[in-house]
Design a protein around this motif. Structure first.
Motif, PDB file in Angstrom:
ATOM      1  N   ASN A 111     -56.660 -55.004  24.222  1.00 30.78           N
ATOM      2  CA  ASN A 111     -55.674 -55.884  24.861  1.00 30.78           C
ATOM      3  C   ASN A 111     -54.756 -56.596  23.879  1.00 30.78           C
ATOM      4  OD1 ASN A 111     -57.296 -57.865  23.742  1.00 30.78           O
ATOM      5  ND2 ASN A 111     -57.816 -58.866  25.680  1.00 30.78           N
ATOM      6  N   VAL A 112     -54.873 -56.287  22.580  1.00 29.58           N
ATOM      7  CA  VAL A 112     -54.112 -57.042  21.577  1.00 29.58           C
ATOM      8  C   VAL A 112     -52.606 -56.855  21.742  1.00 29.58           C
ATOM      9  CG1 VAL A 112     -54.281 -55.201  19.829  1.00 29.58           C
ATOM     10  CG2 VAL A 112     -53.884 -57.566  19.118  1.00 29.58           C
ATOM     11  N   ASP A 113     -52.155 -55.667  22.132  1.00 28.24           N
ATOM     12  CA  ASP A 113     -50.718 -55.469  22.286  1.00 28.24           C
ATOM     13  C   ASP A 113     -50.153 -56.321  23.415  1.00 28.24           C
ATOM     14  OD1 ASP A 113     -50.630 -53.728  20.213  1.00 28.24           O
ATOM     15  OD2 ASP A 113     -50.455 -51.909  21.408  1.00 28.24           O
ATOM     16  N   ALA A 114     -50.842 -56.341  24.548  1.00 29.49           N
ATOM     17  CA  ALA A 114     -50.367 -57.129  25.691  1.00 29.49           C
ATOM     18  C   ALA A 114     -50.359 -58.619  25.361  1.00 29.49           C
ATOM     19  CB  ALA A 114     -51.241 -56.863  26.912  1.00 29.49           C
ATOM     20  N   LEU A 115     -51.410 -59.089  24.688  1.00 24.14           N
ATOM     21  CA  LEU A 115     -51.478 -60.506  24.334  1.00 24.14           C
ATOM     22  C   LEU A 115     -50.436 -60.872  23.289  1.00 24.14           C
ATOM     23  CD1 LEU A 115     -55.353 -61.010  24.247  1.00 24.14           C
ATOM     24  CD2 LEU A 115     -53.749 -61.911  25.939  1.00 24.14           C
ATOM     25  N   THR A 116     -50.183 -59.968  22.349  1.00 26.00           N
ATOM     26  CA  THR A 116     -49.159 -60.230  21.341  1.00 26.00           C
ATOM     27  C   THR A 116     -47.797 -60.393  21.997  1.00 26.00           C
ATOM     28  OG1 THR A 116     -50.392 -58.997  19.654  1.00 26.00           O
ATOM     29  CG2 THR A 116     -48.051 -59.346  19.256  1.00 26.00           C
ATOM     30  N   SER A 117     -47.496 -59.548  22.962  1.00 21.00           N
ATOM     31  CA  SER A 117     -46.224 -59.658  23.683  1.00 21.00           C
ATOM     32  C   SER A 117     -46.130 -60.978  24.442  1.00 21.00           C
ATOM     33  CB  SER A 117     -46.073 -58.491  24.657  1.00 21.00           C
ATOM     34  OG  SER A 117     -46.026 -57.260  23.964  1.00 21.00           O
ATOM     35  N   GLN A 118     -47.300 -61.525  24.848  1.00 20.32           N
ATOM     36  CA  GLN A 118     -47.315 -62.761  25.626  1.00 20.32           C
ATOM     37  C   GLN A 118     -47.228 -64.003  24.743  1.00 20.32           C
ATOM     38  OE1 GLN A 118     -50.716 -63.072  28.232  1.00 20.32           O
ATOM     39  NE2 GLN A 118     -50.256 -65.173  28.835  1.00 20.32           N
ATOM     40  N   TYR A 119     -47.908 -63.992  23.601  1.00 17.50           N
ATOM     41  CA  TYR A 119     -48.047 -65.213  22.803  1.00 17.50           C
ATOM     42  C   TYR A 119     -47.244 -65.218  21.502  1.00 17.50           C
ATOM     43  CZ  TYR A 119     -51.806 -66.712  25.897  1.00 17.50           C
ATOM     44  OH  TYR A 119     -52.527 -67.110  26.990  1.00 17.50           O
ATOM     45  N   VAL A 120     -46.667 -64.089  21.117  1.00 15.22           N
ATOM     46  CA  VAL A 120     -45.859 -64.031  19.900  1.00 15.22           C
ATOM     47  C   VAL A 120     -44.437 -63.678  20.298  1.00 15.22           C
ATOM     48  CG1 VAL A 120     -45.537 -62.946  17.650  1.00 15.22           C
ATOM     49  CG2 VAL A 120     -47.851 -63.309  18.541  1.00 15.22           C
ATOM     50  N   GLN A 121     -43.481 -64.463  19.863  1.00 13.83           N
ATOM     51  CA  GLN A 121     -42.092 -64.242  20.243  1.00 13.83           C
ATOM     52  C   GLN A 121     -41.624 -62.858  19.792  1.00 13.83           C
ATOM     53  OE1 GLN A 121     -39.787 -67.456  18.626  1.00 13.83           O
ATOM     54  NE2 GLN A 121     -40.485 -68.936  20.158  1.00 13.83           N
ATOM     55  N   SER A 122     -40.808 -62.229  20.618  1.00 14.66           N
ATOM     56  CA  SER A 122     -40.307 -60.894  20.270  1.00 14.66           C
ATOM     57  C   SER A 122     -39.437 -60.925  19.021  1.00 14.66           C
ATOM     58  CB  SER A 122     -39.515 -60.309  21.442  1.00 14.66           C
ATOM     59  OG  SER A 122     -38.404 -61.139  21.770  1.00 14.66           O
ATOM     60  N   SER A 123     -38.919 -62.101  18.676  1.00 10.47           N
ATOM     61  CA  SER A 123     -38.148 -62.225  17.436  1.00 10.47           C
ATOM     62  C   SER A 123     -39.049 -62.108  16.209  1.00 10.47           C
ATOM     63  CB  SER A 123     -37.409 -63.565  17.403  1.00 10.47           C
ATOM     64  OG  SER A 123     -38.329 -64.657  17.490  1.00 10.47           O
ATOM     65  N   VAL A 124     -40.360 -62.274  16.402  1.00  7.37           N
ATOM     66  CA  VAL A 124     -41.338 -62.133  15.308  1.00  7.37           C
ATOM     67  C   VAL A 124     -41.931 -60.732  15.296  1.00  7.37           C
ATOM     68  CG1 VAL A 124     -43.509 -63.001  14.369  1.00  7.37           C
ATOM     69  CG2 VAL A 124     -41.867 -64.591  15.397  1.00  7.37           C
ATOM     70  N   LEU A 125     -42.399 -60.264  16.451  1.00 10.60           N
ATOM     71  CA  LEU A 125     -42.925 -58.904  16.588  1.00 10.60           C
ATOM     72  C   LEU A 125     -42.320 -58.305  17.857  1.00 10.60           C
ATOM     73  CD1 LEU A 125     -46.730 -59.278  15.707  1.00 10.60           C
ATOM     74  CD2 LEU A 125     -45.001 -58.093  14.371  1.00 10.60           C
ATOM     75  N   ALA A 126     -41.371 -57.415  17.703  1.00 11.83           N
ATOM     76  CA  ALA A 126     -40.696 -56.809  18.844  1.00 11.83           C
ATOM     77  C   ALA A 126     -41.570 -55.724  19.465  1.00 11.83           C
ATOM     78  CB  ALA A 126     -39.362 -56.215  18.406  1.00 11.83           C
ATOM     79  N   PRO A 127     -41.378 -55.438  20.758  1.00 12.16           N
ATOM     80  CA  PRO A 127     -42.149 -54.372  21.408  1.00 12.16           C
ATOM     81  C   PRO A 127     -42.071 -53.042  20.673  1.00 12.16           C
ATOM     82  CG  PRO A 127     -40.983 -55.665  23.053  1.00 12.16           C
ATOM     83  CD  PRO A 127     -40.513 -56.152  21.720  1.00 12.16           C
ATOM     84  N   ALA A 128     -40.904 -52.710  20.115  1.00  9.42           N
ATOM     85  CA  ALA A 128     -40.759 -51.443  19.395  1.00  9.42           C
ATOM     86  C   ALA A 128     -41.653 -51.408  18.158  1.00  9.42           C
ATOM     87  CB  ALA A 128     -39.302 -51.227  18.993  1.00  9.42           C
ATOM     88  N   PHE A 129     -41.798 -52.546  17.496  1.00 11.42           N
ATOM     89  CA  PHE A 129     -42.634 -52.589  16.284  1.00 11.42           C
ATOM     90  C   PHE A 129     -44.115 -52.560  16.660  1.00 11.42           C
ATOM     91  CE2 PHE A 129     -44.344 -54.755  12.408  1.00 11.42           C
ATOM     92  CZ  PHE A 129     -43.961 -53.771  11.511  1.00 11.42           C
ATOM     93  N   ILE A 130     -44.480 -53.199  17.763  1.00 18.36           N
ATOM     94  CA  ILE A 130     -45.858 -53.149  18.244  1.00 18.36           C
ATOM     95  C   ILE A 130     -46.245 -51.704  18.562  1.00 18.36           C
ATOM     96  CG2 ILE A 130     -47.385 -53.834  20.135  1.00 18.36           C
ATOM     97  CD1 ILE A 130     -45.859 -56.500  20.233  1.00 18.36           C
ATOM     98  N   ALA A 131     -45.344 -50.961  19.211  1.00 18.54           N
ATOM     99  CA  ALA A 131     -45.594 -49.552  19.516  1.00 18.54           C
ATOM    100  C   ALA A 131     -45.684 -48.725  18.233  1.00 18.54           C
ATOM    101  CB  ALA A 131     -44.492 -49.011  20.419  1.00 18.54           C
ATOM    102  N   PHE A 132     -44.847 -49.047  17.256  1.00 21.16           N
ATOM    103  CA  PHE A 132     -44.877 -48.364  15.959  1.00 21.16           C
ATOM    104  C   PHE A 132     -46.244 -48.535  15.283  1.00 21.16           C
ATOM    105  CE2 PHE A 132     -44.394 -49.178  11.345  1.00 21.16           C
ATOM    106  CZ  PHE A 132     -44.020 -47.911  10.911  1.00 21.16           C
ATOM    107  N   LEU A 133     -46.783 -49.746  15.313  1.00 23.47           N
ATOM    108  CA  LEU A 133     -48.085 -49.981  14.687  1.00 23.47           C
ATOM    109  C   LEU A 133     -49.199 -49.234  15.421  1.00 23.47           C
ATOM    110  CD1 LEU A 133     -47.818 -53.790  13.815  1.00 23.47           C
ATOM    111  CD2 LEU A 133     -47.583 -51.835  12.271  1.00 23.47           C
ATOM    112  N   GLN A 134     -49.084 -49.088  16.727  1.00 23.32           N
ATOM    113  CA  GLN A 134     -50.044 -48.265  17.466  1.00 23.32           C
ATOM    114  C   GLN A 134     -50.017 -46.841  16.947  1.00 23.32           C
ATOM    115  OE1 GLN A 134     -52.407 -48.290  19.605  1.00 23.32           O
ATOM    116  NE2 GLN A 134     -52.287 -50.070  20.954  1.00 23.32           N
ATOM    117  N   ASP A 135     -48.837 -46.303  16.703  1.00 23.57           N
ATOM    118  CA  ASP A 135     -48.710 -44.946  16.168  1.00 23.57           C
ATOM    119  C   ASP A 135     -49.295 -44.853  14.757  1.00 23.57           C
ATOM    120  OD1 ASP A 135     -47.479 -44.017  18.461  1.00 23.57           O
ATOM    121  OD2 ASP A 135     -45.446 -44.377  17.708  1.00 23.57           O
ATOM    122  N   VAL A 136     -49.088 -45.897  13.968  1.00 26.63           N
ATOM    123  CA  VAL A 136     -49.638 -45.915  12.605  1.00 26.63           C
ATOM    124  C   VAL A 136     -51.155 -45.808  12.641  1.00 26.63           C
ATOM    125  CG1 VAL A 136     -49.995 -47.368  10.564  1.00 26.63           C
ATOM    126  CG2 VAL A 136     -47.703 -47.153  11.560  1.00 26.63           C
TER     127      VAL A 136
END
Length: 452
Positions: free
Chosen positions: A264-289
Motif C-alpha cells: 500500500n506504500v504507493d497509494a499512501l505516498t500519493s495521499q500524504y506526500v505532495q505530488s510536487s515532491v514525488l509525482a505519480p510518474a516517479f512513483i510508477a518509475f520506482l515500481q518498475d525499478v
C-alpha cells in the motif's frame, strides 16, 4: 544541533531519517523487514499522568536555566512512542561509558556523541544523529526500554536529557547532559540503567508500551513532542524518506494506526506526500525499478569512461547492448545499467565494486525527477539529472557493500549530501581515487541519459 537545523527540512523528516537508519542498522537479520510502531499518547489512550510528572518535572529548573522555557503543559502530558521490532536492542556493556566498538551499541548511543562507531554499509555514521531524538522533545529528554539480544542484563530502562548550554540552578552549576538512572553508591559517576523486573513492568505500564520482556529491540519514549509531530507529518516524513525501502520490502511500519508496507506504500505516498515532491510518474518509475531482475541489467565495460560533451563514452558498452538500451529508452521504458567501479584505499589496495543506474523518458513527462540511494538511505540533496536538457526520470542505487561503505564515509553528518572533502573519507581512500569514484557515482546517471 546546528548540523540538523535546516530551513529546507522539517524536524519530523530529520528525526525519521535518523530513527529509521538506526533501526535498519540494528536489524537482527537482513532477510526480513524492519518493523516500527509509532504512537502519540496522552492520558486518554494509556499514558499515566502521575508517573509522567514524577519523571519529567525535576527537569524544569534545568530547562528554564538553560533557555528551554515554556512549551510543556503538565496538565496535558503527551509522549511520542516509537517501538522497533526485529532489531538487536542497545547491546553491549551498560556500566562502561567508554566502551568501544560497533557492538557496544549502548555506550555508542548514550555516551558517544560525535563518535563514529559504525562500519561497512551501515546507514548511520557520524554519531551525531541521535541529537534529533532530543530535539523532538520540548523537554529535550529521551527515555528508553531496551531488550538486548544476547546481553546481560537483558531488559533495561534509562533516560537522558541534553540542554543547549551549561547552566546554574541555585548555587549549583550543571553541564549540558543529565541522566535518569539507577543509583549505585559504588559507581557514583557511572550512569546505570534500571534492570529490576518490577520497575520495568511499571515503566511499560506507565507509557502503555507494546513491547514485553521477550521482545528484543528498543522502545523509545519522547516526552512532550514538539508541535510539528502529528500523524500527518510523521506519515509524510517516513513515506518521503523511505518510500523505496517500503517498496522493496525492507521496512514495515504502523504510524498512529496506519499500516505501511509494500502493498500500500504507493497509494499512501500519493495521499500524504505532495505530488510536487514525488509525482505519480516517479512513483510508477520506482515500481518498475524494483521489478527489474538484477540478472538482466546491462553491465558496462570495466574501463568505461566519460567523454567530452558530458556523456558516457559509447565504447563503455558492447555495441549490441548499447543499441538495446537506446531502443528501450526511445520507447519510454526503464533502462538499467551496472557500472563497475575501482577505488584505491589509502594503503594502496584496490576495491572492486559497482553501482546501478536506472533512467527513463516516458511520453508526457512534465518534469525531471531523480533519486540517489545508498543501501536504504536516500541522499536527498544529490541532484544531477536535472541539468540534462529535456525531462527524464532517474535513480542511482549503490547497495553493493564496498561502494555503500565508501559513500557512507563521504556523507555529511545530516546524510543529505556527499562531499569528497570528508576527513573520514580521505583517511581511508586515496584522494584522487575518492574524487574520481564520487564523480562517477554522481554523474553516470545524467551522462548515460545524454548518451541515450
Amino acid at each position: 544541533m546546528k548540523n540538523f537545523r535546516r530551513e529546507s527540512t522539517e524536524l519530523p523528516e530529520l528525526f525519521i531519517r535518523e530513527l529509521i537508519q538506526n533501526v535498519m542498522d540494528a536489524r537482527v537479520g537482513i532477510d526480513g523487514p524492519a518493523k516500527i510502531i509509532v504512537r502519540l499518547v496522552d492520558p486518554t489512550n494509556g499514558l499515566k499522568t502521575e508517573p509522567f510528572i514524577g519523571i519529567l518535572s525535576p527537569l524544569e529548573p534545568h530547562l528554564d536555566a538553560a533557555g528551554h522555557k515554556g512549551a510543556r503543559d503538565y496538565t496535558k502530558p503527551t509522549a511520542l512512542i516509537v517501538e522497533e521490532f526485529g532489531t538487536k536492542g542497545l547491546t553491549g556493556k551498560v556500566d562502561d561509558s567508554r566502551a568501544q566498538g560497533e557492538s557496544e551499541r549502548w555506550a555508542n548511543f548514550w555516551h558517544g556523541e560525535g563518535k563514529r562507531s559504525k562500519q561497512g554499509k551501515s546507514l548511520g555514521r557520524a554519531g551525531q544523529g541521535k541529537i534529533t531524538y532530543h530535539m523532538a522533545s520540548a523537554a529535550q529528554a529521551l527515555l528508553a526500554y531496551s531488550v538486548r539480544e544476547g546481553a546481560s542484563p537483558s531488559g533495561v530502562v534509562f533516560g537522558k536529557c541534553i540542554v543547549q548550554k551549561s547552566h546554574q540552578v541555585g548555587t549549583d552549576h550543571y553541564m549540558r547532559h543529565g541522566y535518569w538512572r539507577r543509583e549505585d553508591p559504588s559507581k557514583k559517576l557511572q550512569p546505570l540503567p534500571a534492570d529490576d523486573d518490577a520497575f520495568i513492568a511499571n515503566f511499560r505500564q506507565h507509557f502503555n508500551l507494546v513491547r514485553d520482556k521477550f521482545d528484543v529491540g528498543t522502545s523509545w519514549v519522547i516526552p512532550f513532542p514538539v508541535n510539528a509531530f502529528t500523524k500527518n507529518t510523521l506519515l509524510g516524513a517516513i513515506l518521503k524518506g523511505f518510500h523505496f525501502s517500503f517498496l522493496k520490502g525492507a521496512l514495515e511500519a504502523d504510524i498512529c494506526g496506519q499500516t505501511i508496507n509494500k502493498s500500500n506504500v504507493d497509494a499512501l505516498t500519493s495521499q500524504y506526500v505532495q505530488s510536487s515532491v514525488l509525482a505519480p510518474a516517479f512513483i510508477a518509475f520506482l515500481q518498475d525499478v524494483v521489478r527489474i531482475d538484477d540478472k538482466t541489467i546491462v553491465t558496462a565495460k570495466p574501463d568505461w569512461k566519460f567523454s567530452s560533451g558530458d556523456v558516457i563514452d559509447a565504447s563503455a558498452f558492447i555495441e549490441a547492448d548499447l543499441e538495446n538500451l537506446k531502443t528501450a529508452f526511445e520507447a519510454g521504458k526503464v533502462v538499467a545499467a551496472r557500472f563497475p567501479l575501482q577505488i584505491s584505499r589509502s594503503d594502496g589496495t584496490k576495491v572492486e565494486t559497482s553501482f546501478k543506474v536506472y533512467v527513463s523518458r516516458p511520453e508526457g513527462l512534465t518534469r525531471t525527477e531523480e533519486i540517489y540511494i545508498r543501501s536504504d538511505l536516500v541522499i536527498t540533496d544529490e541532484k544531477w539529472l536535472k541539468d540534462v536538457p529535456g525531462r527524464a526520470l532517474g535513480a542511482v542505487i549503490a547497495d553493493d557493500d564496498p561502494v555503500s561503505e565508501f559513500l557512507g564515509y563521504a556523507e555529511e553528518a545530516s546524510h543529505l549530501k556527499w562531499t569528497a572533502a570528508e576527513d573520514d573519507l580521505l583517511s581511508r581512500y586515496e584522494r584522487a581515487s575518492a574524487r574520481d569514484a564520487l564523480s562517477r557515482v554522481r554523474r553516470a546517471l545524467p551522462r548515460l541519459c545524454r548518451l541515450l
